[in-house]
Design a protein around this motif. Structure first.
Motif, PDB file in Angstrom:
ATOM      1  N   ASN A  77       0.894  -1.316   0.184  1.00  0.00           N
ATOM      2  CA  ASN A  77       0.258  -0.125  -0.113  1.00  0.00           C
ATOM      3  C   ASN A  77       0.967   1.250   0.085  1.00  0.00           C
ATOM      4  O   ASN A  77       1.784   1.355   0.772  1.00  0.00           O
ATOM      5  CB  ASN A  77      -0.781  -0.016   1.188  1.00  0.00           C
ATOM      6  CG  ASN A  77      -2.320   0.101   0.858  1.00  0.00           C
ATOM      7  OD1 ASN A  77      -2.837  -0.493   0.018  1.00  0.00           O
ATOM      8  ND2 ASN A  77      -3.054   0.262   1.921  1.00  0.00           N
ATOM      9  N   PRO A  78       0.829   2.285  -0.841  1.00  0.00           N
ATOM     10  CA  PRO A  78       1.563   3.497  -0.853  1.00  0.00           C
ATOM     11  C   PRO A  78       1.076   3.963   0.690  1.00  0.00           C
ATOM     12  O   PRO A  78      -0.013   3.989   1.026  1.00  0.00           O
ATOM     13  CB  PRO A  78       0.948   4.289  -2.172  1.00  0.00           C
ATOM     14  CG  PRO A  78       0.338   3.443  -3.119  1.00  0.00           C
ATOM     15  CD  PRO A  78      -0.010   2.207  -2.046  1.00  0.00           C
ATOM     16  N   LEU A  79       2.125   4.486   1.133  1.00  0.00           N
ATOM     17  CA  LEU A  79       2.147   5.225   2.491  1.00  0.00           C
ATOM     18  C   LEU A  79       1.092   6.295   2.708  1.00  0.00           C
ATOM     19  O   LEU A  79       0.285   6.239   3.599  1.00  0.00           O
ATOM     20  CB  LEU A  79       3.445   5.729   3.046  1.00  0.00           C
ATOM     21  CG  LEU A  79       3.935   6.000   4.341  1.00  0.00           C
ATOM     22  CD1 LEU A  79       3.371   4.798   5.422  1.00  0.00           C
ATOM     23  CD2 LEU A  79       5.289   6.357   4.726  1.00  0.00           C
ATOM     24  N   ASP A  80       0.891   7.320   1.648  1.00  0.00           N
ATOM     25  CA  ASP A  80       0.024   8.217   1.660  1.00  0.00           C
ATOM     26  C   ASP A  80      -1.345   7.752   1.653  1.00  0.00           C
ATOM     27  O   ASP A  80      -2.203   8.170   2.384  1.00  0.00           O
ATOM     28  CB  ASP A  80       0.135   9.369   0.622  1.00  0.00           C
ATOM     29  CG  ASP A  80       0.277   8.797  -0.638  1.00  0.00           C
ATOM     30  OD1 ASP A  80       0.307   7.553  -0.784  1.00  0.00           O
ATOM     31  OD2 ASP A  80       0.417   9.937  -1.590  1.00  0.00           O
ATOM     32  N   GLU A  81      -1.472   6.668   0.917  1.00  0.00           N
ATOM     33  CA  GLU A  81      -2.877   6.102   0.827  1.00  0.00           C
ATOM     34  C   GLU A  81      -3.238   5.658   2.312  1.00  0.00           C
ATOM     35  O   GLU A  81      -4.505   5.532   2.846  1.00  0.00           O
ATOM     36  CB  GLU A  81      -2.839   5.003  -0.148  1.00  0.00           C
ATOM     37  CG  GLU A  81      -3.192   5.762  -1.867  1.00  0.00           C
ATOM     38  CD  GLU A  81      -3.294   4.565  -2.793  1.00  0.00           C
ATOM     39  OE1 GLU A  81      -3.638   3.498  -2.451  1.00  0.00           O
ATOM     40  OE2 GLU A  81      -2.817   5.232  -3.748  1.00  0.00           O
ATOM     41  N   ARG A  92      14.298   5.645   3.865  1.00  0.00           N
ATOM     42  CA  ARG A  92      14.018   6.015   2.336  1.00  0.00           C
ATOM     43  C   ARG A  92      15.710   6.255   1.796  1.00  0.00           C
ATOM     44  O   ARG A  92      16.702   6.274   2.657  1.00  0.00           O
ATOM     45  CB  ARG A  92      13.390   7.625   2.166  1.00  0.00           C
ATOM     46  CG  ARG A  92      12.050   7.455   2.647  1.00  0.00           C
ATOM     47  CD  ARG A  92      11.367   6.840   1.609  1.00  0.00           C
ATOM     48  NE  ARG A  92       9.870   6.848   1.496  1.00  0.00           N
ATOM     49  CZ  ARG A  92       9.215   5.612   1.882  1.00  0.00           C
ATOM     50  NH1 ARG A  92       9.812   4.518   2.303  1.00  0.00           N
ATOM     51  NH2 ARG A  92       8.020   5.716   2.118  1.00  0.00           N
ATOM     52  N   GLU A 106       7.881   7.389 -11.666  1.00  0.00           N
ATOM     53  CA  GLU A 106       8.237   7.224 -10.056  1.00  0.00           C
ATOM     54  C   GLU A 106       8.879   5.998  -9.920  1.00  0.00           C
ATOM     55  O   GLU A 106      10.059   5.894  -9.350  1.00  0.00           O
ATOM     56  CB  GLU A 106       6.871   7.010  -9.408  1.00  0.00           C
ATOM     57  CG  GLU A 106       7.045   6.917  -7.922  1.00  0.00           C
ATOM     58  CD  GLU A 106       5.876   7.061  -7.012  1.00  0.00           C
ATOM     59  OE1 GLU A 106       5.820   6.417  -5.937  1.00  0.00           O
ATOM     60  OE2 GLU A 106       4.929   7.681  -7.426  1.00  0.00           O
ATOM     61  N   SER A 111      12.828   5.861  -8.593  1.00  0.00           N
ATOM     62  CA  SER A 111      13.564   5.118  -7.569  1.00  0.00           C
ATOM     63  C   SER A 111      14.467   4.480  -7.977  1.00  0.00           C
ATOM     64  O   SER A 111      15.552   4.251  -7.158  1.00  0.00           O
ATOM     65  CB  SER A 111      12.218   4.398  -7.009  1.00  0.00           C
ATOM     66  OG  SER A 111      11.045   4.925  -6.613  1.00  0.00           O
TER      67      SER A 111
END
Length: 185
Positions: free
Chosen positions: A81-85, A105, A122, A126
């Protein structure tokens, strides 16, 4: 989170700074290459009064100084899951006065940022950062309180000692904003 006596934060530091440094010390004891870790921050005196059994399991005894915060590690964050979501799905109970997140990070020094190729997606960006010779691994621990107070601690993997941890309220503003949003009504 097991409540161990960290070597560190000076008693003159704010309760939020002490909590961030306690979390940084705890996560440093686990080592690198770890998933993100989320913590609820609760008022220690209130926890001892309202949840004496939990306080005892956490090793909280004696009189807590006014305003002292106890970090309580939450369940592991869902993988993939993306962290912001994920942060957008959190709703804290009233007893939680703040929260903190510790995450690793890769970062580039400002001198390398000018050489980032334009137009990368993205995933490509990365990969490019991960392969850059000047990349640095960093662990960021960011905490926010309901009242808007913020604190951060940054630890570079290459300088992995408590004396090299940087602290400041505005070191990771985007992550602090995302954590603060978990308290939005």
């Amino acid at each position: 989170m097991s409540n161990h006596a960290p070597s560190g934060p000076p008693m003159s530091a704010s309760p939020l700074t002490r909590a961030v440094l306690e979390i940084d010390d705890y996560v440093a004891g686990i080592g690198w290459d770890q998933p993100a870790r989320l913590f609820a921050l609760v008022d220690t005196a209130r926890l001892r009064t309202q949840e004496p059994g939990l306080a005892e399991r956490l090793g909280l005894s004696g009189d807590a100084a006014a305003g002292t915060l106890t970090p309580i590690e939450q369940d592991e964050l869902p993988a993939g899951n993306p962290l912001d979501e994920f942060l957008g799905t959190i709703a804290w109970p009233d007893a939680v006065v703040g929260c903190a997140l510790s995450v690793e990070r890769l970062m580039l020094p400002p001198s390398a940022e000018a050489s980032v190729p334009e137009g990368l997606g993205e995933a490509e960006l990365s990969k490019w950062v991960a392969e850059h010779p000047d990349r640095q691994e960093v662990r960021m621990t960011v905490a926010v309180l309901r009242d808007g107070a913020r604190e951060s601690a940054l630890r570079l993997r290459e300088k992995d000692t408590p004396t090299e941890v940087l602290t400041g309220s505005d070191l990771v503003p985007g992550l602090a904003e995302a954590l603060a949003a978990t308290f939005a009504e």
